[in-house]
Design a protein around this motif. Structure first.
Motif: not given
Length: 683
Positions: A11-12, A71-79, A558-564
């Motif tokens: 997890i990045v 996890p996917r879109h935040r990862y690419w956005a960060g790059h 990237a991290p996913g959303p917080e889930t319960t």
């Protein structure tokens, strides 16, 4: 929705550029409708613009795909990318109505959305497009429309041919997944948008959707039983030359859509790459059977090359990369696959050599033996070991893979080779050529290529089927003349497999394969001329360049959303048989459980179950039923949808009964029932 994630992924949380997330943006269409988008981008993108990556699907960005999107879109956005997740018109929070999959309006809207994205101050004007399944389909379809800003796509688990290689038909035979997906689609598109985005008019929009929604599996798909203009629309194989942007095609051998990858490589003239792993219908960085790979890093290399003009070396690498399976104990759930990565500089590969084996009365042989006619009629319960056509649920929902084939083999006409003296590797699409006749006008033949271990365990390597009324092509049908011998070709799915020394090859032929495909309209017997029937194998010779491991880096995301998790999900596949009546009942459960998406304070519950019945000796006893449900709750807002679809057959028709109910709290606010009798046309 399955909450299980790839526990091996790194997890990045820190990236070269800080990411800002925009929960909702309206993208206007020329007719006044507005489509709802969610966007991740570098926080300084308006000062330092970036290329954009669009994912465009109907599965509700707000809650339906949030766990995979982050996890996917935040990862690419960060790059350094602006990632746009857009709901198709009439789905999620987007305005308007949806009437079917892959409609021309859907493509028109995508072209407009890409132009809108390219004009934004935060975008450099260059756009990529990606997605899995529906998003993989429309990435290809939109690429064929050539919007000027679209420079590259990554298409996962998709097809170039909506009739030959989609959820509806296989070899002209009707798949049960036509109604599995048809009933699920019926439910998914009937759900409301979120009032926090749609505002006070959310309920009116929901009622409009419900009142205009039809079970298209019955009203459209089932009425198109041959390859016609309807299926050609959205099938990019009709004109591969229409696609000029760069294409990265990705699939899995355990997915229903792997055949499109080698076809695209062989027929596209644009820059292209192909990758097929051992996976089911999942993204490669989060896939089962493993190994999952660092595909977000691979995707970043692709985008950097085509959208930023950076030399990442990706186009200097071999065009086609595949996972070559090694045999292992067949299991309905397989966490890891045995094998290795191999590469091909181009596809079709010039040194893949054809090897022909003959279906002789005493088994597979290198030479044809004397001709002999063998007659066979399979029990209708052949197929119980076949798993499902497309393993969607791998990773936590259901045991979808084929199991040991010995039971199905015992009910089939089998041809075994001698134990192999040396290792044999194949890559490509095997094909059987059969000289056969049947004793009725309608029939089907199913061919499985199995790997038989020394202890007798039989693993399905690949398979194919053919509606004999479509023996010449998929657009025209002609009934068989009972007793008249014809030559037919059955192309099996593309595969990559190593048969070790001491193992045997087996071809198993059957006249049914339920519950993967619907049965013929009446019992029939198949007469096969041995000695004149053959199996063609695409043999891949060993190569020096295979010795170093051509591996991928481990997965990152990237991290996913917080889930319960409120209530855990359940997945199962159970088969019951009545010894007295011969009835076989297969029951599937795909219950996603109940979970909370904490960032939007929303409780979600989705699931379904199915039941398939058939009696040996009676193909018209085939019955199938699906039940799906979905519920969303936040404070006083509590909405749910329930759908059922029941399918039965006669010699002349398919009867499809569909029900749709919608609820606020426990009060039913909408209900409608349909019954459609659809004639069988050489099916």
């Amino acid at each position: 929705m399955i909450l299980e994630r790839n526990r091996d992924a790194r997890i990045v949380a820190e990236f070269p550029r800080e990411v800002v997330e925009i929960e909702h943006v309206w993208i206007p269409m020329p007719d006044g409708a507005r489509l709802s988008a969610r966007i991740w981008m570098p926080e300084d993108a308006e000062r330092d613009p970036v290329p954009a990556i669009l994912e465009y699907i109907p599965y509700r960005k707000r809650d339906g795909t949030r766990i995979w999107d982050d996890p996917r879109h935040r990862y690419w956005a960060g790059h350094g990318y602006a990632c746009v997740r857009l709901d198709i018109r009439g789905t999620g929070e987007s305005e308007g109505l949806i009437a079917d999959e892959y409609a021309e309006r859907e493509q028109d809207d995508a072209v407009e959305a890409i132009a809108w994205i390219a004009r934004q101050a935060w975008c450099t004007g260059k756009v990529g497009m990606t997605g899995i399944s529906w998003g993989g389909f429309n990435s290809l379809q939109v690429a064929a429309r050539r919007p000027p800003a679209l420079k590259a796509i990554v298409t996962h688990c998709s097809t170039d041919d909506r009739y030959a290689d989609d959820v509806h038909f296989m070899g002209g035979c009707l798949l049960l997944d036509n109604f599995f997906w048809g009933s699920a689609f019926f439910m998914l598109m009937a759900r409301p948008g979120d009032p926090l985005i749609q505002g006070e008019g959310w309920r009116q929009q929901w009622m409009e959707r419900l009142e205009n929604w039809e079970p298209v599996a019955a009203t459209v798909w089932q009425r198109r039983q041959q390859r016609d203009a309807y299926w050609k629309h959205g099938s990019v194989c009709e004109s591969y030359a229409d696609i000029e942007c760069a294409v990265y095609a990705v699939g899995g051998w355990n997915d229903g859509y792997s055949n499109a990858v080698p076809r695209l490589l062989a027929n596209l003239s644009c820059p292209r790459k192909g990758l097929v792993g051992p996976w089911g219908h999942k993204y490669p960085h989060d896939a089962i059977p493993g190994p999952s790979i660092g595909f977000l890093q691979e995707g970043l290399r692709w985008w950097d090359h085509w959208l930023k003009g950076e030399d990442t070396g990706i186009m200097a690498e071999p065009r086609y990369r595949v996972w070559l399976d090694e045999p292992q104990t067949p299991r309905a759930v397989l966490p890891e696959s045995k094998g290795r990565w191999v590469t091909e500089p181009d596809w079709p590969a010039p040194d893949i050599a054809g090897r022909t084996l003959h279906l002789n009365a005493d088994g597979l042989g290198d030479e044809a033996a004397g001709e002999r006619v063998l007659t066979h009629r399979s029990p209708e319960t052949v197929g119980a070991g076949g798993g499902v056509w497309c393993p969607y649920g791998l990773g936590g929902s259901s045991p979808d893979l084929p199991v040991d084939q010995r039971e199905d083999d015992a009910k089939s006409l089998c041809f075994d080779g001698a134990p192999l003296e040396s290792r044999l590797e194949i890559l490509g699409a095997p094909e059987v050529v059969l000289r056969l006749a049947i004793d009725k006008p309608q029939g089907m033949v199913v061919a499985r290529l199995n790997d038989v271990a020394p202890d007798g365990a039989s693993a399905r390597v690949t398979y194919g089927m053919l509606n004999l009324s479509q023996r010449d092509d998929r657009e025209h049908t002609e009934a068989m003349t009972p007793g008249e011998e014809v030559e037919v070709r059955v192309r099996l799915n593309d595969c990559a497999h190593a048969f070790p020394a001491g193992h045997r090859l087996r071809i198993a032929l059957s006249t049914s394969y339920f519950p993967v495909a619907w049965t013929a309209p009446e019992p029939f017997a198949l007469s096969l001329r041995t000695g004149a029937s053959t199996l063609a194998l695409p043999v891949r010779p060993p190569r020096d360049e295979d010795r170093p491991a051509a591996d991928f880096p481990p997965p990152e995301m990237a991290p996913g959303p917080e889930t319960t998790v409120v209530a855990p999900g359940e997945g199962s596949r159970r088969i019951e048989r009545d010894a007295a009546t011969g009835e076989q009942v297969t029951r599937l459960v795909e219950d996603g459980g109940v979970f909370r998406l904490e960032p939007i304070d929303l409780e979600c519950a989705d699931g379904g179950d199915a039941e398939f019945r058939i009696v040996d000796g009676d193909p018209l006893s085939a019955r199938a039923a699906w039940r799906w449900w979905s519920r969303r709750r936040r404070g006083d807002w509590d909405v749910s949808v329930r759908v059922s679809m029941d399918v039965s057959v006669s010699k002349e028709t398919y009867r499809i009964a569909s029900d749709l109910e919608a609820f606020e709290h426990d009060r039913r606010v909408f209900a409608r029932c349909w019954t459609h009798d659809v004639p069988r046309h050489h099916l």
